[in-house]
Write an enzyme that holds these catalytic residues in place. Structure first.
Site, PDB file in Angstrom:
ATOM      1  N   HIS A 117      60.573  14.236   6.455  1.00 38.51           N
ATOM      2  CA  HIS A 117      60.740  15.356   7.390  1.00 38.51           C
ATOM      3  C   HIS A 117      59.386  16.053   7.531  1.00 38.51           C
ATOM      4  O   HIS A 117      58.653  16.182   6.550  1.00 38.51           O
ATOM      5  CB  HIS A 117      61.778  16.322   6.799  1.00 38.51           C
ATOM      6  CG  HIS A 117      61.944  17.584   7.590  1.00 38.51           C
ATOM      7  ND1 HIS A 117      61.625  18.830   7.097  1.00 38.51           N
ATOM      8  CD2 HIS A 117      62.411  17.787   8.845  1.00 38.51           C
ATOM      9  CE1 HIS A 117      61.901  19.745   8.015  1.00 38.51           C
ATOM     10  NE2 HIS A 117      62.365  19.150   9.080  1.00 38.51           N
ATOM     11  N   ASN A 118      59.060  16.519   8.745  1.00 44.04           N
ATOM     12  CA  ASN A 118      57.762  17.199   8.961  1.00 44.04           C
ATOM     13  C   ASN A 118      56.634  16.421   8.302  1.00 44.04           C
ATOM     14  O   ASN A 118      55.825  16.979   7.553  1.00 44.04           O
ATOM     15  CB  ASN A 118      57.791  18.625   8.362  1.00 44.04           C
ATOM     16  CG  ASN A 118      58.639  19.569   9.186  1.00 44.04           C
ATOM     17  OD1 ASN A 118      59.110  19.218  10.259  1.00 44.04           O
ATOM     18  ND2 ASN A 118      58.853  20.773   8.684  1.00 44.04           N
ATOM     19  N   GLU A 143      58.556  11.695  10.974  1.00 39.97           N
ATOM     20  CA  GLU A 143      58.852  12.623  12.069  1.00 39.97           C
ATOM     21  C   GLU A 143      57.573  13.040  12.784  1.00 39.97           C
ATOM     22  O   GLU A 143      56.561  13.330  12.150  1.00 39.97           O
ATOM     23  CB  GLU A 143      59.544  13.871  11.512  1.00 39.97           C
ATOM     24  CG  GLU A 143      60.003  14.798  12.621  1.00 39.97           C
ATOM     25  CD  GLU A 143      60.590  16.100  12.105  1.00 39.97           C
ATOM     26  OE1 GLU A 143      61.047  16.893  12.949  1.00 39.97           O
ATOM     27  OE2 GLU A 143      60.576  16.336  10.888  1.00 39.97           O
ATOM     28  N   ASP A 146      56.440  15.771  15.663  1.00 43.14           N
ATOM     29  CA  ASP A 146      56.816  16.953  16.428  1.00 43.14           C
ATOM     30  C   ASP A 146      55.778  17.151  17.530  1.00 43.14           C
ATOM     31  O   ASP A 146      54.661  17.581  17.223  1.00 43.14           O
ATOM     32  CB  ASP A 146      56.737  18.132  15.446  1.00 43.14           C
ATOM     33  CG  ASP A 146      57.895  19.061  15.585  1.00 43.14           C
ATOM     34  OD1 ASP A 146      58.487  19.072  16.661  1.00 43.14           O
ATOM     35  OD2 ASP A 146      58.194  19.787  14.624  1.00 43.14           O
ATOM     36  N   HIS A 167      54.005  22.028  13.697  1.00 43.45           N
ATOM     37  CA  HIS A 167      55.312  22.658  13.575  1.00 43.45           C
ATOM     38  C   HIS A 167      55.334  23.816  14.565  1.00 43.45           C
ATOM     39  O   HIS A 167      54.760  24.865  14.315  1.00 43.45           O
ATOM     40  CB  HIS A 167      55.511  23.150  12.136  1.00 43.45           C
ATOM     41  CG  HIS A 167      56.952  23.356  11.793  1.00 43.45           C
ATOM     42  ND1 HIS A 167      57.893  22.363  11.952  1.00 43.45           N
ATOM     43  CD2 HIS A 167      57.622  24.431  11.312  1.00 43.45           C
ATOM     44  CE1 HIS A 167      59.077  22.819  11.575  1.00 43.45           C
ATOM     45  NE2 HIS A 167      58.941  24.057  11.188  1.00 43.45           N
ATOM     46  N   GLU A 187      60.251  14.426  18.034  1.00 39.08           N
ATOM     47  CA  GLU A 187      60.819  15.680  18.518  1.00 39.08           C
ATOM     48  C   GLU A 187      59.929  16.086  19.690  1.00 39.08           C
ATOM     49  O   GLU A 187      58.761  16.440  19.502  1.00 39.08           O
ATOM     50  CB  GLU A 187      60.806  16.721  17.399  1.00 39.08           C
ATOM     51  CG  GLU A 187      61.844  17.792  17.632  1.00 39.08           C
ATOM     52  CD  GLU A 187      62.058  18.643  16.388  1.00 39.08           C
ATOM     53  OE1 GLU A 187      61.792  19.848  16.487  1.00 39.08           O
ATOM     54  OE2 GLU A 187      62.466  18.104  15.351  1.00 39.08           O
TER      55      GLU A 187
END
Length: 756
Positions: A306-307, A336, A338, A351, A385
């Protein structure tokens, strides 16, 4: 001092010779921080020493054992940022184990850089090929050098007393002096070379192992081959060709040639075997790939991050391409990304709406392309994302196609409309995009996707307003008219088997959802579904992929316990790889099997749609067979010091935790032993009943007991119950970071029996 076994190999090596002389190189921290340092390999051929050229500045050291890899050229963000200033052939990066920052260096010439690159690789290779006996000599040598304060190559009694404190031993002066005098054969009042080896061996005498040895040795001096076979059969519960295995163990671990001729094993050989990988708690047959890799993707747990771009927390943390490299090199298979609009038409990764730093999308794709298949050839999923405008989405699609080329999966494997997810085996060497898509997979085969360059798409959160019973195509179209986000057809076309969709309900999914659709849940949403409809959740996950990620409230990038999500069969359980602790220990523990390839097959009762497994009521499933796990915690060896204070010595206790279905969650502890981190002995027995052994993970934690405050963490080791070997076993402890801390270990006896 005790030879490292590599001395001979070093004499003839020019690279190592020049490292022993030393070299001035630039240490680079950023475009503006570039300072000269003098680097030199110490005589032990294990330690790199370096210091500033300025007088009075302290020196620093690190051990070759801390270095995981050497990257040549501009292979880190820092070195990429100064690429215009220093050519690639003078640059290299030392990558450390765990979460320690890289060391970026620029040599004065390409030859000097090569000398260090080849030399370091040679030293690492020597270490990896070192036998058990050489490793032991290595540790003894390390201790000797640490304790020999005045560097005269011998050790007086005062130095020995200081050493005992460093080693976590609380020994009264009288006993220490007795051992010292016994070891001082030359009666010189100091210990040198072999005398110190003798002292160390007396100090590390393993009475616990001796007891076992003498129980099986007919003459108390050695194990004959048949004694060893009895031990393997009765204690280690080995079934396959025990005679052959006993022969191999003697051949491999017995140091005495005389004993080998007799087909026998001395105590030293027995100790070597029990301290080796074969004598460890983890079953070596489960180390490599042993599972069927040809089942649909949704039948595997998938190691997921994640992240991934963050190196610290998610409010102010530093974003870095290094996050991707580290995760992929740990076997992670889903990362991931983003994405947001950046300057000059270039999408960026960070983020959103926080103070985290930003990196270029194309740099991330480059890193993924370079590192995706270094440790595992099975597919990598890029979880996108997407917050970008249509224009920058087109740029994203261009970068993906241009940089990844054939690695990017652009169409179904056989070019036909598929009926189910392909397997990890089918997808070897491929990178899959998980993102939103215009229309479905079927439509791309019957020409239904509109040719317009963009499709409109609703944001996941807005779709929640759609009435569940009113979900046919028209109402979706009407809602979409009012949606915010638009999708570029180019990016949409890169999505094949992992279309991100909003989740409405299990009932809706059962009727309408397609096998290639992937729903994402925050941990709290996933927990709610688990509580309300566990069996439905397991059933859903037998047909399609689900991703679960940490709640946004975890601004410190802490992790939830992934076990509860695995209990429901969720495959993509995304954790903050940058944060050490229980969550990552469990993740590392689960994925350390099956070649560390990032895919672990789910138990059969979670893969078959007609089987209704509910993690809340495991006793109701077909083939329910609970087991009893009995662990005798016997002793600990050379536990690391926790407290830097000179006089503090560990008061260790061992906690065993079972992580599994709710009925199996349990913890038990041994008592604590006062002031002995060197060779504590417990002989405490812990018993657990486990209702779903196929899902159970076992975590061993050593802590330093403190009656006034929280216990300090000392070390841990986590593995699947299914990977455990029975009998007398060593557990080689890991640090908080998940890196090994030899020679720290626990000695245990394990039994797993069916509950009658």
């Amino acid at each position: 001092m005790a030879s490292t076994g590599s001395g001979l190999r070093i004499r003839g090596d020019d690279n190592l010779q020049s490292m022993l002389v030393g070299t001035v190189m630039r240490k680079i921290k950023s475009r503006t921080w570039k300072k000269q340092r003098y680097f030199k390999l110490q005589d032990d051929c294990m330690t790199i020493w370096y210091k500033s050229k300025k007088a009075g500045k302290p020196h620093s050291t690190f051990s070759v054992t801390d270095v995981e890899a050497i990257r040549e050229g501009h292979q880190s963000e820092v070195l990429l940022s100064i690429a215009d200033e220093f050519p690639a052939d003078r640059c290299f990066t030392l990558v450390f184990r765990g979460r320690r920052a890289n060391l970026d260096l620029v040599a004065e010439s390409a030859d000097e850089a090569q000398s260090w690159i080849r030399g370091m690789r040679k030293l690492i290779e020597n270490l990896e090929n070192m036998g058990e006996r050489e490793k032991l000599d290595q540790w003894i040598g390390d201790w000797f050098r640490k304790a020999d304060k005045n560097n005269d190559g011998r050790m007086n009694f005062k130095e020995v007393q200081d050493l005992l404190k460093m080693m976590n031993v609380d020994m009264n002066e009288h006993h220490a002096l007795r051992l010292f005098t016994m070891a001082d054969k030359s009666q010189s009042g100091t210990l040198e070379d072999d005398e110190f080896v003798l002292f160390y061996k007396m100090l590390t005498q393993r009475d616990d192992v001796l007891r076992v040895f003498q129980e099986y040795s007919v003459d108390g001096q050695k194990l004959s081959q048949s004694d060893l076979e009895d031990f393997l059969r009765e204690e280690q519960l080995e079934g396959d060709d025990i005679q052959q295995h006993a022969k191999e163990l003697i051949e491999r671990y017995e140091p005495s040639d005389a004993a080998k001729l007799l087909n026998a094993m001395t105590f030293d050989g027995f100790l070597m075997y029990l301290g080796s990988a074969e004598g460890s708690i983890f079953n070596p047959q489960r180390r490599g790939i042993f599972q069927d890799m040809s089942q649909p993707l949704c039948h595997y747990f998938i190691s997921s991050s994640h992240n991934t771009y963050l190196m610290e927390d998610q409010l102010r943390g530093h974003s870095s391409v290094e996050g991707y490299i580290r995760a992929l090199c740990r076997g992670c298979r889903c990362v991931e990304v983003d994405c947001w609009d950046g300057a000059n038409g270039e999408p960026i990764v960070y983020h959103g709406h926080t103070f985290t730093s930003k990196i270029l999308f194309k740099d991330v794709v480059n890193a993924v392309g370079n590192y995706a298949f270094k440790v595992s050839e099975y597919p990598v999923i890029l979880s996108i994302e997407n917050h970008c405008s249509v224009e920058q989405q087109r740029v994203m699609a261009q970068h993906l196609n241009h940089i990844l080329g054939d690695k990017l999966l652009k169409s179904t494997l056989d070019g036909k409309a598929p009926i189910g997810l392909p397997s990890p085996e089918d997808l070897k060497g491929k990178i899959l995009l998980k993102a939103k898509k215009i229309g479905g997979l079927e439509e791309s085969f019957n020409g239904m996707v509109e040719d317009s360059l963009t499709g409109e798409f609703s944001d996941e959160d807005e779709v929640t307003e759609i009435d569940e019973d009113n979900l046919h195509r028209e109402s979706v179209r009407r809602r979409v008219r009012r949606s915010k986000q638009r999708l570029s057809k180019e990016l949409s076309d890169c999505v094949v088997y992992c279309k991100s969709v909003h989740f409405s309900s299990f009932k809706h999914s059962r009727i309408h959802s397609k096998f290639y659709e992937v729903a994402s849940f925050t941990e709290s949403k996933a927990r709610k579904h688990l509580r309300e409809a566990g069996a439905e959740f397991v059933h859903h996950n037998s047909r399609q992929l689900t991703r679960v990620y940490p709640s946004g409230f975890r601004t410190d990038s802490s992790n939830f316990n992934p076990q509860e999500m695995w209990n429901a069969g969720c495959q993509i359980v995304a954790l903050n790889y940058q944060t050490a602790g229980e969550g990552m220990d469990l993740n590392d523990g689960l994925f350390s099997q099956n070649g560390n390839c990032g895919y672990v097959l789910k138990p059969s009762f979670m893969k078959e749609a007609e089987k209704r497994f509910d993690p809340e009521t495991p006793q109701k499933r077909d083939g329910y067979q609970p087991v009893v796990l009995t662990i005798q915690v016997i002793s600990g060896q050379q536990l690391p010091k926790v407290n830097i204070k000179e006089d503090s010595i560990v008061d260790p206790l061992v906690r065993v935790e079972i992580h599994g279905v709710p009925m199996d969650q349990a913890k038990q502890e041994t008592r604590y032993i006062e002031n002995n981190g060197f060779n504590p002995v417990w002989y405490d027995t812990l018993r657990f009943t486990i209702h779903t052994p196929e899902l159970a993970m076992v975590r061993f934690v050593v802590e330093d007991y403190d009656k006034t405050s929280k216990n300090d963490f000392v070390g841990q080791y986590t593995l699947s119950l299914s990977c455990m070997q029975q009998g007398y076993r060593h557990i080689h402890l890991l640090s908080k970071d998940g890196t090994s801390i030899p020679p720290s270990s626990l000695f245990v006896h394990i039994r797993i029996t069916d509950l009658e």
